[in-house]
Scaffold this active site. Structure first.
Site, short mmCIF file in Angstrom:
data_model
loop_
_atom_site.label_atom_id
_atom_site.label_comp_id
_atom_site.label_asym_id
_atom_site.label_seq_id
_atom_site.Cartn_x
_atom_site.Cartn_y
_atom_site.Cartn_z
N ARG A 28 31.38 4.83 -53.68
CA ARG A 28 32.15 3.73 -54.27
C ARG A 28 31.33 2.45 -54.26
O ARG A 28 30.31 2.34 -53.58
CB ARG A 28 33.46 3.50 -53.49
CG ARG A 28 34.42 4.68 -53.55
CD ARG A 28 35.06 4.79 -54.91
NE ARG A 28 35.82 6.03 -55.03
CZ ARG A 28 36.14 6.60 -56.17
NH1 ARG A 28 35.74 6.06 -57.31
NH2 ARG A 28 36.83 7.71 -56.21
N CYS A 38 38.80 8.73 -68.13
CA CYS A 38 37.40 8.53 -67.78
C CYS A 38 36.97 9.40 -66.59
O CYS A 38 35.77 9.55 -66.34
CB CYS A 38 37.13 7.06 -67.48
SG CYS A 38 38.07 6.40 -66.09
N ARG A 50 32.21 14.17 -64.31
CA ARG A 50 31.28 14.55 -65.38
C ARG A 50 29.87 14.71 -64.83
O ARG A 50 29.19 15.72 -65.07
CB ARG A 50 31.31 13.51 -66.49
CG ARG A 50 30.17 13.64 -67.51
CD ARG A 50 30.10 12.43 -68.42
NE ARG A 50 29.74 11.21 -67.71
CZ ARG A 50 28.49 10.80 -67.49
NH1 ARG A 50 27.48 11.53 -67.90
NH2 ARG A 50 28.26 9.67 -66.86
N ARG A 51 29.40 13.70 -64.09
CA ARG A 51 28.05 13.77 -63.54
C ARG A 51 27.93 14.88 -62.51
O ARG A 51 26.94 15.61 -62.48
CB ARG A 51 27.68 12.41 -62.92
CG ARG A 51 27.42 11.32 -63.95
CD ARG A 51 27.26 9.97 -63.30
NE ARG A 51 26.87 8.94 -64.27
CZ ARG A 51 27.17 7.66 -64.17
NH1 ARG A 51 27.86 7.22 -63.12
NH2 ARG A 51 26.78 6.79 -65.09
N LYS A 84 33.85 2.70 -71.80
CA LYS A 84 34.12 3.94 -71.06
C LYS A 84 35.34 3.78 -70.15
O LYS A 84 35.93 4.78 -69.74
CB LYS A 84 32.89 4.37 -70.26
CG LYS A 84 32.47 3.40 -69.18
CD LYS A 84 31.21 3.87 -68.48
CE LYS A 84 30.76 2.91 -67.39
NZ LYS A 84 31.75 2.75 -66.32
N ASP A 85 35.71 2.53 -69.81
CA ASP A 85 36.87 2.30 -68.94
C ASP A 85 38.17 2.16 -69.72
O ASP A 85 39.25 2.14 -69.11
CB ASP A 85 36.67 1.01 -68.12
CG ASP A 85 35.55 1.13 -67.11
OD1 ASP A 85 35.26 2.26 -66.68
OD2 ASP A 85 34.95 0.09 -66.77
N ARG A 124 25.96 0.33 -54.50
CA ARG A 124 25.51 1.73 -54.50
C ARG A 124 24.01 1.82 -54.25
O ARG A 124 23.54 2.71 -53.53
CB ARG A 124 25.90 2.40 -55.82
CG ARG A 124 27.41 2.47 -56.00
CD ARG A 124 27.82 3.25 -57.23
NE ARG A 124 29.25 3.07 -57.49
CZ ARG A 124 30.01 3.91 -58.16
NH1 ARG A 124 29.49 5.03 -58.63
NH2 ARG A 124 31.29 3.67 -58.37
#
Length: 337
Positions: free
Chosen positions: A177, A285, A159-160, A83-84, A183
């Site tokens: 972050r 991304c 997206r989220r 995904k990166d 997190r």
């Protein structure tokens, strides 16, 4: 002369690189493989921006130095969270293999109301931390739609964020972050945050686990956190989520032979379709788009959505696996503004 596997130094990157290293050594016991840890610009900027939650990082910053090492023959394979990895790779490099995909779903992480309620009781008896009462929680099994208006679900993903607000418009969605553990700690400790969303694949690869009753457990995981796995119908994953990509030099036959043994064909076909969609949308991304492809009954099925032009737009396509890139481009044409 060993073959060098380049990776970032984060806990998740190292876990994934060690998975690839173990596969290489098992498949090629007569070859010598070594890890080469490289700090990327993205790692440095992410560390520097932890106190500036609103700043997003441009695409490619977590891959550039690894790609330079490949081009300068200082590394032979580069391991990425797919995904990166940008859809446009530098001249001379290519996606050599994609490992078998892990679970693509996202996970809602939040505080346990029962745990913090008992902690408050203990605090009143002089047993608990003074800040506990400010941290609210929710019951096990809570979904996005169950959260009351005003709940703060922190995420750095456009997206989220967009999908969260479709499911529950009353949520607040500030940036967050840090790595996975950071997190989790923020959700456990900061009363101004109620929840966040993380990828199940990353949680699993770091050896964190979700119990049958929804408790989040693992080394250094703060007490009192719950997790709810989100259905892809509610939270469609980002392109390449759950997959590990291996980038190599074009024309390097020895490394191509290694990649043939590492590649999972079905996963490769799926992510090629998803990446073609993302490329067609012209995004990276951090674009507010999502796509997920699966192979079933010999057919490739792709779902995609986009918030690029305002309200959510959705599309799907089905075809043969060898049409993977064509299907992705087709969906991009349907959804592009």
């Amino acid at each position: 002369m060993p073959l060098f596997i380049a990776t970032r130094g984060s806990a998740l990157a190292l876990a994934q690189a060690n998975m690839v290293l173990a596969q290489c050594r098992a498949a090629f016991p007569n070859l010598d493989f070594e890890l080469k840890i490289i700090k990327t610009t993205g790692d440095k900027l992410q560390t520097a921006s932890l106190a500036q939650e609103s700043k997003s990082l441009p695409k490619g910053l977590f891959t550039k130095e690894l790609e330079v090492a490949l081009l300068e023959n200082k590394a032979d394979l580069a391991v990425h969270s797919l995904k990166d990895l940008p859809t446009e790779l530098p001249t001379g490099l290519k996606l050599g293999a994609v490992g078998k995909r892990a679970d693509v779903r996202d996970v809602l992480i939040y505080r346990d109301a029962a745990f913090f309620s008992s902690a408050i009781t203990g605090q009143h008896r002089g047993e608990g931390p003074s800040s506990t009462s400010a941290r609210r929680g929710f019951k096990a099994g809570s979904g996005i739609q169950d959260l009351p208006a005003g709940t703060v679900v922190a995420t750095s993903s456009t997206r989220r964020r967009a999908q969260l607000l479709v499911l529950n418009p009353g949520l607040k969605t500030p940036d967050i972050r840090g790595n996975v553990l950071t997190r989790m700690q923020k959700i456990a400790e900061k009363p101004e945050l109620d929840a966040t969303i993380l990828a199940l694949a990353g949680i699993t690869r770091l050896n964190y686990r979700i119990t049958s009753v929804g408790h989040l457990e693992g080394e250094s995981v703060p007490q009192g956190l719950l997790a709810t796995i989100l259905d892809t119908n509610d939270m469609l994953p980002c392109v390449g989520q759950g997959a590990i990509g291996i980038e190599i030099r074009q024309g390097d036959k020895n490394v191509e032979n290694v990649c043939e043994r590492l590649n999972d064909t079905q996963t490769f076909q799926c992510v090629i379709s998803e990446r073609a969609f993302l490329a067609g949308m012209g995004g990276g991304c951090q674009s507010p788009v999502a796509a997920y492809a699966v192979v079933s009954d010999g057919k490739l099925h792709v779902r995609a959505l986009s918030f690029a032009s305002g309200p959510v737009r959705r599309a799907s396509a089905t075809g043969l696996p060898h049409q993977a890139a064509e299907l992705g481009r087709q969906l991009a044409l349907e959804l592009k503004p």
